[in-house]
Design a protein around this motif. Sequence first.
Motif, PDB file in Angstrom:
ATOM      1  N   GLU A 287      23.035  59.257  38.314  1.00  0.00           N
ATOM      2  CA  GLU A 287      22.463  60.172  38.963  1.00  0.00           C
ATOM      3  C   GLU A 287      22.073  60.543  39.526  1.00  0.00           C
ATOM      4  OE1 GLU A 287      19.697  64.060  36.088  1.00  0.00           O
ATOM      5  OE2 GLU A 287      19.888  61.789  35.300  1.00  0.00           O
ATOM      6  N   PRO A 288      21.229  60.029  39.878  1.00  0.00           N
ATOM      7  CA  PRO A 288      20.533  59.824  41.726  1.00  0.00           C
ATOM      8  C   PRO A 288      21.236  60.024  42.647  1.00  0.00           C
ATOM      9  CG  PRO A 288      19.816  57.707  39.901  1.00  0.00           C
ATOM     10  CD  PRO A 288      21.071  57.991  39.777  1.00  0.00           C
TER      11      PRO A 288
ATOM     12  N   VAL B  14      23.697  63.009  47.284  1.00  0.00           N
ATOM     13  CA  VAL B  14      24.768  63.412  47.761  1.00  0.00           C
ATOM     14  C   VAL B  14      25.437  64.877  47.197  1.00  0.00           C
ATOM     15  CG1 VAL B  14      27.606  63.393  47.931  1.00  0.00           C
ATOM     16  CG2 VAL B  14      26.205  61.118  47.161  1.00  0.00           C
ATOM     17  N   PHE B  15      25.039  65.083  46.853  1.00  0.00           N
ATOM     18  CA  PHE B  15      24.721  66.755  46.746  1.00  0.00           C
ATOM     19  C   PHE B  15      23.939  67.231  47.473  1.00  0.00           C
ATOM     20  CE2 PHE B  15      22.899  71.185  44.626  1.00  0.00           C
ATOM     21  CZ  PHE B  15      24.346  71.647  44.251  1.00  0.00           C
ATOM     22  N   GLN B  16      22.774  67.103  47.524  1.00  0.00           N
ATOM     23  CA  GLN B  16      21.959  67.382  49.467  1.00  0.00           C
ATOM     24  C   GLN B  16      22.445  67.343  50.181  1.00  0.00           C
ATOM     25  OE1 GLN B  16      17.588  65.945  48.848  1.00  0.00           O
ATOM     26  NE2 GLN B  16      17.543  65.540  46.502  1.00  0.00           N
ATOM     27  N   ILE B  17      23.225  66.420  50.417  1.00  0.00           N
ATOM     28  CA  ILE B  17      23.563  66.822  51.562  1.00  0.00           C
ATOM     29  C   ILE B  17      24.498  67.574  52.024  1.00  0.00           C
ATOM     30  CG2 ILE B  17      25.306  64.959  53.574  1.00  0.00           C
ATOM     31  CD1 ILE B  17      22.219  63.467  53.209  1.00  0.00           C
ATOM     32  N   LEU B  18      25.840  67.374  50.643  1.00  0.00           N
ATOM     33  CA  LEU B  18      26.786  68.452  50.705  1.00  0.00           C
ATOM     34  C   LEU B  18      26.250  69.961  50.679  1.00  0.00           C
ATOM     35  CD1 LEU B  18      29.540  66.362  48.959  1.00  0.00           C
ATOM     36  CD2 LEU B  18      29.214  66.431  51.087  1.00  0.00           C
TER      37      LEU B  18
ATOM     38  N   GLU C 289      39.567  66.308  38.209  1.00  0.00           N
ATOM     39  CA  GLU C 289      38.624  64.994  37.313  1.00  0.00           C
ATOM     40  C   GLU C 289      37.468  64.738  38.153  1.00  0.00           C
ATOM     41  OE1 GLU C 289      41.637  61.942  37.546  1.00  0.00           O
ATOM     42  OE2 GLU C 289      43.411  62.976  36.418  1.00  0.00           O
ATOM     43  N   TRP C 290      37.013  64.741  39.371  1.00  0.00           N
ATOM     44  CA  TRP C 290      35.230  64.639  39.939  1.00  0.00           C
ATOM     45  C   TRP C 290      34.828  64.540  39.313  1.00  0.00           C
ATOM     46  CZ3 TRP C 290      35.172  66.613  45.439  1.00  0.00           C
ATOM     47  CH2 TRP C 290      35.922  66.245  46.146  1.00  0.00           C
ATOM     48  N   ASN C 291      34.446  64.925  37.759  1.00  0.00           N
ATOM     49  CA  ASN C 291      33.353  64.937  36.824  1.00  0.00           C
ATOM     50  C   ASN C 291      33.674  63.327  36.660  1.00  0.00           C
ATOM     51  OD1 ASN C 291      35.573  64.934  35.148  1.00  0.00           O
ATOM     52  ND2 ASN C 291      34.909  66.313  33.684  1.00  0.00           N
ATOM     53  N   GLN C 292      34.211  62.610  36.792  1.00  0.00           N
ATOM     54  CA  GLN C 292      34.403  61.595  36.579  1.00  0.00           C
ATOM     55  C   GLN C 292      33.710  60.449  37.808  1.00  0.00           C
ATOM     56  OE1 GLN C 292      38.317  59.669  36.236  1.00  0.00           O
ATOM     57  NE2 GLN C 292      38.496  61.555  34.882  1.00  0.00           N
ATOM     58  N   THR C 293      33.779  61.172  38.867  1.00  0.00           N
ATOM     59  CA  THR C 293      32.539  60.918  39.924  1.00  0.00           C
ATOM     60  C   THR C 293      31.656  61.127  39.908  1.00  0.00           C
ATOM     61  OG1 THR C 293      34.645  60.253  41.518  1.00  0.00           O
ATOM     62  CG2 THR C 293      32.682  60.330  42.849  1.00  0.00           C
ATOM     63  N   PHE C 294      31.187  61.873  40.137  1.00  0.00           N
ATOM     64  CA  PHE C 294      29.903  62.773  40.005  1.00  0.00           C
ATOM     65  C   PHE C 294      29.588  63.290  38.809  1.00  0.00           C
ATOM     66  CE2 PHE C 294      31.825  64.536  43.997  1.00  0.00           C
ATOM     67  CZ  PHE C 294      30.437  64.154  44.893  1.00  0.00           C
ATOM     68  N   HIS C 295      27.782  62.718  38.558  1.00  0.00           N
ATOM     69  CA  HIS C 295      27.444  62.869  37.506  1.00  0.00           C
ATOM     70  C   HIS C 295      27.318  63.443  36.013  1.00  0.00           C
ATOM     71  CE1 HIS C 295      23.980  61.465  34.798  1.00  0.00           C
ATOM     72  NE2 HIS C 295      23.109  62.498  34.321  1.00  0.00           N
ATOM     73  N   ASN C 296      28.024  64.850  36.132  1.00  0.00           N
ATOM     74  CA  ASN C 296      28.104  65.342  35.212  1.00  0.00           C
ATOM     75  C   ASN C 296      29.245  66.718  35.702  1.00  0.00           C
ATOM     76  OD1 ASN C 296      26.259  67.076  36.389  1.00  0.00           O
ATOM     77  ND2 ASN C 296      24.855  66.642  35.332  1.00  0.00           N
TER      78      ASN C 296
END
Length: 248
Positions: free
Chosen positions: A176-177, A182-186, A206-213
């Motif tokens: 999560e951190p 990363v989300f803030q950057i994008l 399948e990107w939910n497997q990379t990012f937190h949720n």
Amino acid sequence: MQQLKDLLAEIKLHAFSENLETAINRHPQEREAIIRVLTALAEAERSNRRERNVQYRIREAKFGQIQTTDTFDFGFNASTLKIKNRYLKLLETDITEQGLSVLFVGTSGLGKTHLARALGWSLCQKGRRVRFSTLSSMALDLLTAEQTGTLKKTMSEYTHPALLILDEVGYVVLREPESNLVFQILSQRYESRRSTAVTTNKPFGEWNQTFHNDAMAHAVIDRLVERSEVFHLEGKSYRETHRQRLKT
């Protein structure tokens, strides 16, 4: 004379330009010859500065290695041959002027990173600021900066370049951190209409497997896809084929 003055203004020799007419008028017989010599010198200086700027941009980008389209075999796979004309046409433009993002999607060994680096290299030739990083390296960089109180400075290194190349999205699972950072950057790049290039081995579903949720993954995808060119690559792995050739 006007061409020379324009050149001097371009390379920011303003005092030179302001005093040029007076100096040349002292030698009326040699006026044209002096202008030709000074023009040639100014053009050489402009060319030299452009080359130094390009080399600086390439070093600043931290590509790891230089890869261009000259060394890419578009004919190795049907999918890369299919995207060739569209990709090369994209390279002719300056995607940073439009805030256009570029996504390379496909399994390992198909040349996604090579094409992303080649895109970044071509923008360096135009004097644009580029930054290359894997997703895992950027996430670790941001997390370390947050813990050491240097987050604002580190974030600017990823938000300010005209093009950010984010390699290997999908190879690591972010907690999560890291996902939030990363989300803030994008998100900031999206709001500023700055271009982002991404290579990923996973389809968007399948990107939910990379990012937190799921919500985070969808938010990231929405920001990247809204103004983007997407290149899907499939077929046999170039690296695996190369390894097999070395064994025979």
